[in-house]
Design an enzyme around this catalytic site. Sequence first.
Site, PDB file in Angstrom:
ATOM      1  CB  CYS A 158      -6.767  -1.798  -0.276  1.00 46.85           C
ATOM      2  SG  CYS A 158      -6.501  -0.056  -0.424  1.00 46.85           S
ATOM      3  NE  ARG A 202      -0.168  -6.622  -2.052  1.00 45.06           N
ATOM      4  CZ  ARG A 202      -0.515  -5.159  -2.159  1.00 45.06           C
ATOM      5  NH1 ARG A 202      -1.304  -5.123  -3.261  1.00 45.06           N
ATOM      6  NH2 ARG A 202      -0.253  -4.266  -1.581  1.00 45.06           N
TER       7      ARG A 202
END
Length: 286
Positions: free
Chosen positions: A242, A183
């Site tokens: 995050c 990611r």
Amino acid sequence: MAWTTIIPATALHDLIGQGAPVLVLDCEFDLGDPARGRSVYRAGHIPGARYVHLDDDMSARPDGSNGRHPLPDPAALAARLRALGLHRGQQVVAYDGNGGFYAARLWWMLRWLGHEAVAVLDGGRQAWLAEGFVLESDDPAPVAEGDFTIAPALVGGVVSADEVLANIARGDLLVVDARDPARFAGAPHPLDTVSGHIPGARNRFLRDNFDATGKFKLPAELAREFAMVLGETPPDKAVMQCGSGVTACANALAMEIAGLKGAKLYPGSWSEWTSDPARPVATGQA
């Protein structure tokens, strides 16, 4: 003795067995099925534990521009904690069955409100069961409202999207991204509307904080690994990030275990950052 980072299952079991005034909070959650956590809790939880929901209790309402899990108003959070029976100075133990990611969010939030005696159950529900300890499905007994009040924060505080944006040119802070390396590099992901990472960020995958048993690595090992990420950046200039400000707290907790204190949190994280197409995005490994 107050537990302020992590607590072994055996120590929590002893506290409960001794009748200590410990407040155990179950933070089970599933991003793909927000109702599942409460169902898991009802099926079996640590005796006396009360349930805390990520969306309902640990987050404010998202508005499309502030990330998926914005921080709640501190006064509202304090009121919710009092309703759960929290008293000033009382030991809190947070846990889940997800690797401690959601419990770490609650740990960070309590420290944000100035509550020192809060720890995450090391290894979570799995560690409790591995010791042969039982779960219960009964509702916990009602409790009177606690007297918890907000005190000065015990964490490094929060930074806004504007501060992160300004820092790209300035470089005073180091953003540490807890998402998985794919990611971070730019691979598509169902939770991301845009792929990549904040320019200048470095990647510290949250799962790298745990050993093969699902417990946090030893402090010295965590310190060595974070030193490789931080380089010359002091801990209090590190910004945990995050997808939505939740699992970044696992990195914040790991740094605290390692003795690296003062890390900040970017609560909006990637979901807030990418809500504005004018904000820059990088791809590839840093």
